[in-house]
Each structure stands twice: as structure tokens, then as C-alpha cells.
Design a protein around this motif. Structure first.
Motif, PDB file in Angstrom:
ATOM      1  N   HIS A 266      -2.408  -9.667  -1.444  1.00 38.33           N
ATOM      2  CA  HIS A 266      -2.707  -9.415  -0.025  1.00 38.33           C
ATOM      3  C   HIS A 266      -4.196  -9.496   0.285  1.00 38.33           C
TER       4      HIS A 266
ATOM      5  N   GLU B 142      -2.673  -6.348  -5.017  1.00 36.90           N
ATOM      6  CA  GLU B 142      -3.971  -6.506  -4.344  1.00 36.90           C
ATOM      7  C   GLU B 142      -4.401  -7.976  -4.362  1.00 36.90           C
TER       8      GLU B 142
ATOM      9  N   GLU C 121     -11.308  -5.702  -1.233  1.00 37.07           N
ATOM     10  CA  GLU C 121     -10.252  -6.037  -2.205  1.00 37.07           C
ATOM     11  C   GLU C 121     -10.587  -7.278  -3.034  1.00 37.07           C
TER      12      GLU C 121
ATOM     13  N   GLU D  92       0.833  -1.212   0.000  1.00 36.58           N
ATOM     14  CA  GLU D  92       0.000   0.000   0.000  1.00 36.58           C
ATOM     15  C   GLU D  92       0.863   1.256   0.000  1.00 36.58           C
TER      16      GLU D  92
END
Ligand code: MN
Ligand code: MN
Length: 499
Positions: free
Chosen positions: A234, A231, A197, A134
Motif C-alpha cells: 500500500h 506496507e 512508508e 492497517e
């Protein structure tokens, strides 16, 4: 020096829990940060991430990803792509960077909370990588658009949007504060890693990447593909968390967290992604409609993932599937009407060809949303542009913070979903927004929408000019039609021919 295979040491290396002797477990892992559900540590220690990576592999892969994205940018830096780009496409970039760059940076905190407080060693490990991801997403999405700041002031505004009191920025912060920033590490993971996400970022990242590539913007297309590859990794933190919750009798709480977060982020993405996809991207460059994306890439995939985990569809699933065909159309007309409150230039772009496409993709569009545009088009054809501009603010939803609106024209179903709580009357855009409030009223009750602030005398003078000043929008920054109303010309010509 011979190296062991990763699989030979990975499990031992992340088995980092121990029994504390000098403090209580609850001091090391305070329940309100670590786990308010009281699941035993031994259960958390079963956390097994589906995607395994060592730190050495992580930094090497990330370096390659950055090198790829930055070299595409460098190679295209001398092209005049952005100087010559369609102004409505540039608006999509202004909206995206304004909404996303600092949200990614904020997500570092969410991952940092899991890194510090999770009782699951594997989750702490994965969240450390998530936090670094991030940070990269925040930095790269501030750096890439920096070259655009000199193009026009709205790109500069996009950089500061997140720190402003602009209504769209408030709406974004309200949802993200709820989903990412203010909950314990377990609930944050369910809401952020799974609902947001896993469930929804594909629409923003893959859908927009396809449209950007069709528009010839390979810098942006590569950038967001690079981000989405992180993305996808994670986001998987959420799956083992949910398995542990379900196995330990916390299915209802897990389901509630999914249902709240999925709806809240969907409503933001309807504006952020739905409007550009179906209105701003030129017809011949559109990949799929927003509804097609949402149905295939979000609806079907997310539903399957939920059911695989032993969860249910959100209780509002049927309403959601309707909503992907309607809500962004409401907001396309509403945000265009309040265009001077935006830091981007929306385009109406509903010429006869575009309407035929909208009618094909959304049967009934002409009879409903088209009716609102008919009034706007009449005024523009007759040269009464001032009648297409607002004189005051719309009613704003006390949950989503976006204007309360619904289907106009022959499908008219505009209604408020009110709730009185502790003597205060709240207004909601849907029964789902109201349901979210009812799950935890003390969390939401104190917040004032922009309109609440207006009515409470915080915005002076109490008119649209005062509101624009409150939002710090100066002339030259406020939105206007991206195409200077050129899309109305086709109607002017048809009418002239008919006379
Ligand atoms: Mn990210
Ligand atoms: Mn993320």
C-alpha cells in the motif's frame, strides 16, 4: 464457471467515477479533503497503481499471512522465550508495541480518507486494501503482546501508552497527527505512503526483524515481516500521486510535503529504532548499525526513488546524513538519564567492548558521546547512583517534542534554534524542526510541550514527581536500567586492578 483473467477486467472494474447530477463535484469531493491543489479529475483518472490485486486475491493472501504469523505464535506459545529473554530486548518490544500498535490503527483513518475522498478511482481501491491492512496491523500487534502483559506491568503500560500524557507518547502523536491524521487525502498520501512508508518503515520493520531473528524471537520476527509485506504494497499508492502532482505543476508542494514528513518520522525512528539497534541488542547479535541501515536501506533507496519521480533530495539531505550518525546517540544518553519517565527499561550497556564497536561504527564516539557516559560511569562506579538521575525536565523541542540535545564532549555543538512568533518564543532542536514550523505556523502554534505545560502550571507539584504523576507512571512501571547497571562492573574491575 470460467473466470476471466484479472487483467481482462481490472481496468473496467475500478473505473468507478461518474458525473454527479444532483450535487456539485465540490460537494461530493470537498477540495479541503479531496484535492486542495485543483488537479482536474481527468488527471486523477490516470492514477495507475504499480501493484494490482483483486479483492478475492487480497483476502486469500491476507488469510495466508495471518495463518502464518498466528501459527508461529501458537507453536512457540509454550516456550519460555520471553520469561528468559534479555531484559533490554524486552524493552525494545515494550517500546515498539507502545509506539506502533495503535499508530497502525490510526492509519486506518488516513487510508479511509483516501478511500472516501480521493478523486482517483484506482487510489480509492488501493486505499480500501490499505485500510484493511492497517486494521490487521493494529489487531495483530495488540493481540500478540497480550500474553506479555502478565510478565510485567510495563507491557500493560505499552498497551495504554498511546492514550497517555507520557512525553514519548506525546512526541509520537504530535508527529503522526501532523503526517497522517490532519491533512487532505493527497497530502496524506505523499506524507504517509511515500515519505513515511516507502522512505522509512523498512528500517523499523526489516532492521528490527533481522535483529529479532538473531535474538531467537521468531514470533516477533515473523509478525513484523508479515506486516511489512502489506506496507510494501500500500506504500505504492504514493508514487502515482506524486507523478500526477509533478505533471500538473505541483512539484514544489509535493516536495514540501515530502520534506516535512520525512524529517518528522526520521526523528521518531531515531529513538524507536536507533537506540535499540546500537545499544540494547547484545553485540554478537547485531545485524548492522543504525547508521548502516539508514544509509543503505533508507538514504540510498529513498534518494533514488525521489530522483526517479523528478523530485529533489530534501534541502536538508546533508544534515540528515550527518544526523543518522549522531542524533540517536544523543537520545540514547538523554533517555537513559530520564529513564524514570519511560515505560520501558533502557540499558546503558556501554561496556568496554560495546564502546569499541561504537567507536568502529561511529569514529569519534568516545571523544563525544563517550564523554557523557564517562561521567555517568564515574558516578555509578563510586556508588553515586542518585547523581545519574534527573531532578527536573529537559528543554523539549516545540516540533519533535523530544529533548533538545546534540553532540557533547569534544564535538560540543548543543544549541537551541529559537523562533519568536506572535509574541511567543518557541525552541527547536534543529533548523529543520524550525523550518517545519515556519511552513505553517498556524498549524503548530497552539501546542504546548510537556515543559510548556510544566511552566504554565498544568503540572502540580511543579517538580519531577508531579511530572511522573501527570504522565501516570507509577512505581513498578517507571523505567530503570534494564541490566541493573551490571554493564558498569567491567569498569569497576579495571579500576580495582589499577589500584
Ligand atoms: Mn501498517
Ligand atoms: Mn501502512
Amino acid at each position: 464457471m470460467p473466470l476471466l483473467e484479472r487483467s481482462a477486467w481490472y481496468d473496467i472494474a475500478r473505473d468507478t467515477n461518474w458525473t454527479p447530477k444532483y450535487v456539485e463535484v465540490d460537494e461530493l469531493f470537498p477540495p479541503d479533503q479531496s484535492d486542495p491543489y485543483g488537479i482536474p479529475v481527468a488527471e486523477w483518472e490516470t492514477f495507475d497503481e504499480p501493484y494490482k490485486v483483486s479483492y478475492r486475491e487480497y483476502v486469500s493472501v491476507q488469510r495466508e499471512k495471518d495463518a502464518g504469523a498466528y501459527s508461529v505464535k501458537a507453536a512457540l506459545a509454550r516456550s519460555s522465550y520471553y520469561e528468559d529473554a534479555d531484559p533490554a530486548y524486552l524493552s525494545m518490544l515494550k517500546l515498539h508495541y507502545g509506539a506502533i500498535a495503535l499508530s497502525e490503527y490510526a492509519a486506518c483513518q488516513s487510508d479511509a480518507r483516501m478511500t472516501r475522498f480521493s478523486k482517483a478511482p484506482g487510489m480509492r481501491n488501493m486505499a480500501t486494501f490499505g485500510m484493511l491492512d492497517e486494521l490487521r496491523h493494529g489487531q495483530i500487534q495488540l493481540y500478540f503482546p497480550h500474553q506479555l502483559v502478565s510478565l510485567d506491568r510495563q507491557f500493560d503500560w505499552a498497551h495504554q501508552a498511546h492514550h497517555s500524557k507520557n512525553w514519548a507518547a506525546i512526541a509520537g502523536r504530535h508527529a503522526l497527527d501532523d503526517v497522517m491524521m490532519t491533512r487532505d487525502s493527497v497530502t496524506t498520501s505523499i506524507m504517509l505512503n511515500f515519505a513515511f512508508e516507502t522512505g522509512l518503515t523498512n528500517i523499523q520493520m526489516i532492521g528490527l526483524s533481522a535483529d529479532a531473528a538473531n535474538m531467537g524471537d521468531f514470533t516477533f520476527s515473523n509478525l513484523i515481516t508479515s506486516i511489512q509485506s502489506d506496507e510494501a504494497r500500500h506504500a505504492q499508492i504514493g508514487t502515482p500521486v506524486l507523478e500526477i502532482m509533478v505533471r500538473n505543476g505541483r512539484k514544489a508542494e509535493a516536495q514540501q510535503a515530502v520534506d516535512i514528513a520525512f524529517w518528522r518520522i526520521h526523528r521518531i525512528f531515531a529513538i524507536l529504532t536507533g537506540i535499540p539497534m546500537d545499544y540494547w541488542i547484545p553485540l554478537e547479535k547485531r545485524d548492522r548499525s543504525f547508521k548502516e541501515y539508514m544509509t543503505e536501506f533508507v538514504g540510498e533507496q529513498f534518494e533514488r526513488q525521489l530522483l526517479d519521480l523528478g523530485l529533489e533530495r530534501p534541502w536538508y539531505w546533508d544534515i540528515f546524513l550527518e544526523d543518522v550518525g549522531t542524533h540517536h546517540h544523543c537520545q540514547a544518553a538523554a533517555t537513559w538519564a530520564w529513564r524514570n519517565t519511560l515505560w520501558w527499561n533502557p540499558t546503558g550497556n556501554v561496556g568496554p567492548r560495546e564502546r569499541a564497536w561504537l567507536e568502529e561504527k561511529y569514529p569519534g564516539w568516545n571523544d563525544t558521546f563517550g564523554k557523557a557516559w564517562d561521567v555517568i560511569i564515574d558516578n555509578l562506579v563510586e556508588g553515586r547512583t542518585e547523581r545519574t538521575l534527573p531532578e527536573t525536565l529537559p528543554i523539549v523541542c516545540n516540533m519533535s517534542q523530544i529533548p533538545i540535545c546534540a553532540i557533547p564532549g569534544n564535538g560540543w555543538n548543543v544549541k537551541d534554534w529559537p523562533l519568536e512568533y506572535e509574541g511567543r518564543l518557541y525552541h527547536f532542536n534543529s533548523e529543520i524542526d524550525r523550518w517545519v514550523f515556519e511552513q505553517e505556523p498556524e498549524r503548530y502554534r497552539g501546542h504546548m510541550t510537556l515543559v510548556d505545560r510544566f511552566l504554565a502550571g498544568h503540572i502540580l507539584p511543579p517538580d519531577l514527581g508531579g511530572a511522573l504523576a501527570y504522565m501516570s507512571l507509577q512505581p513498578g512501571e517507571m523505567g530503570d536500567d534494564a541490566h541493573g547497571y551490571a554493564w558498569v562492573d567491567a569498569y569497576r574491575e579495571t579500576r580495582r586492578a589499577a589500584e
